[in-house]
Design an enzyme around this catalytic site. Structure first.
Site, PDB file in Angstrom:
ATOM      1  N   TYR A 177      33.211  41.385  57.608  1.00 42.73           N
ATOM      2  CA  TYR A 177      32.437  42.271  58.468  1.00 42.73           C
ATOM      3  C   TYR A 177      31.963  41.582  59.750  1.00 42.73           C
ATOM      4  CZ  TYR A 177      32.122  46.014  54.965  1.00 42.73           C
ATOM      5  OH  TYR A 177      32.410  47.037  54.093  1.00 42.73           O
ATOM      6  N   ASP A 216      28.425  49.992  45.612  1.00 46.87           N
ATOM      7  CA  ASP A 216      28.842  51.405  45.564  1.00 46.87           C
ATOM      8  C   ASP A 216      29.419  51.740  44.189  1.00 46.87           C
ATOM      9  OD1 ASP A 216      28.250  51.517  48.319  1.00 46.87           O
ATOM     10  OD2 ASP A 216      29.859  52.961  48.658  1.00 46.87           O
ATOM     11  N   ASP A 223      36.914  41.024  41.043  1.00 47.93           N
ATOM     12  CA  ASP A 223      37.705  42.103  40.434  1.00 47.93           C
ATOM     13  C   ASP A 223      37.352  42.248  38.949  1.00 47.93           C
ATOM     14  OD1 ASP A 223      38.823  39.593  40.133  1.00 47.93           O
ATOM     15  OD2 ASP A 223      40.897  40.223  40.470  1.00 47.93           O
ATOM     16  N   ASP A 280      29.127  45.114  49.363  1.00 48.52           N
ATOM     17  CA  ASP A 280      29.185  46.518  49.798  1.00 48.52           C
ATOM     18  C   ASP A 280      29.944  47.354  48.759  1.00 48.52           C
ATOM     19  OD1 ASP A 280      28.723  48.647  51.469  1.00 48.52           O
ATOM     20  OD2 ASP A 280      30.348  48.193  52.855  1.00 48.52           O
ATOM     21  N   LYS A 310      35.782  35.582  44.876  1.00 54.41           N
ATOM     22  CA  LYS A 310      37.218  35.566  44.620  1.00 54.41           C
ATOM     23  C   LYS A 310      37.764  34.209  45.081  1.00 54.41           C
ATOM     24  CE  LYS A 310      40.915  37.837  43.237  1.00 54.41           C
ATOM     25  NZ  LYS A 310      41.159  38.086  41.806  1.00 54.41           N
TER      26      LYS A 310
END
Ligand code: GGG
Length: 326
Positions: free
Chosen positions: A120, A227, A199, A223, A167
């Protein structure tokens, strides 16, 4: 003492849920003065600028800002606003509430999301018609600042430690640096850490969210995974957030502008009202914040509820019910 609060409703349902949260704040005995400012898709269309300099400057000077939502201009509004308040962490609690139909009613966790870098940070290029690139930035200093906040966060309450979601098996340099720095800082502070690949986190949190309490993540992972957690507790209408900086902070619901329901007056104001309670906590008004949390919890349990939670109430009905319970 009067606190000046900048209010930026933004687009879509931001225009509904932000005034609702302001009404709730006005119903407390905290002396707040609201200064409304513009940003978002509509302002971009009208002026060519999604985030007017005046709005940026107001957020950069106020103690606290309450922000609603924006649509297509998220990158031009949210990221600079987080920069305006010098925010290094986005605190996103995700918890299920009694009475709300949740996929995983046992969910109760908080995401501490790195707020300034990762993908981002905006180093994107279109090199040719065929090729676009994105440079991912992770620094030791930003990871350290987040980790120090996480250590303070867990020290203040009943937490066993932190989980680092990353990750680093694939993004060895960037997430490797993030993971190693958080582990080092936590070790220095006597805070326990465990790690999970992001993941695998997505699967494990769906199967058993009680495995997770405080989750420290890079920006994009925070983010997306928050969600996902919203899906476990009943939807995005329930997730608040606080962007904490060194001297000021910005509070916003996790959800976006929801153009599909914007203007109908049926958006769920809970996430923004809880964000407003976090704003009061930030200013030191713990009792008033707790009263709002309780009023929202009672309203979620006994109604009225907006359609996203299976009810047929309007935004205004929920807002009034929260205020009545204060
Ligand atoms: N409530 C703020 C909002 O409009 N969020 C939508 C969004 O795209 N957020 C991206 C982010 O939180 O970084």
């Amino acid at each position: 003492m009067t606190h000046e609060i900048v209010v930026i409703p933004g687009d879509g349902i931001g225009q509904e849920v932000t005034p609702a949260a302001v009404e709730v704040l006005e119903a407390t005995d905290v002396d707040l003065e609201f200064v409304e400012a513009e940003a978002g898709d509509a302002v971009q269309e009208a002026t060519g600028e999604a985030l007017p300099q005046e709005t940026y400057d107001l957020a950069a000077e106020a103690e606290a800002t309450l922000f609603g939502a924006v649509g297509e201009t998220a990158a031009d509004v949210i990221l600079p606003l987080r920069d305006a308040v010098d925010s290094f962490v986005n605190v996103r609690p995700a918890k299920a509430y009694p009475g709300v139909d949740a996929v995983r009613p046992e969910t109760d966790m908080v995401f501490l999301r790195e707020n300034t870098e990762g993908v981002y940070a905006g180093h994107e290029d279109r090199l040719t018609d065929d090729v676009s690139t994105l440079t991912r930035v992770v620094t030791e200093s930003a990871s350290r600042e987040l980790a120090e906040f996480a250590c303070e966060y867990v020290a203040g309450d009943d937490h066993d430690g932190v989980t680092i979601a990353h990750k680093a098996n694939v993004m060895r340099e960037t997430d490797g640096l993030f993971r190693d720095t958080v582990v080092d800082v936590a070790d220095d502070n006597g805070v326990e850490t465990d790690e999970v690949l992001m993941d695998a986190f997505a699967t494990r949190v769906c199967l058993d969210p009680t495995q997770f309490d405080v989750v420290v993540c890079p920006n994009l992972a925070g983010d997306v995974l928050s969600d996902l957690a919203a899906g476990l507790v009943g939807g995005l209408g329930l997730l608040p957030s606080a962007n904490i900086g060194h001297e000021r902070a910005l509070f916003e619901p996790v959800h976006g502008s929801a153009p599909d329901i914007a203007g109908e007056g049926i958006s769920n104001p809970a996430a923004t009202i809880i964000s407003a309670a976090m704003l009061l906590e930030y200013l030191g008004y713990d009792d008033q914040a707790a009263a709002i949390h309780t009023a929202v919890e009672e309203t979620l349990e006994d109604g009225p509820r907006t359609p996203d939670l299976g009810g047929d109430a309007a935004t205004e009905d929920v807002t009034e019910a929260v205020i009545d319970r204060l």
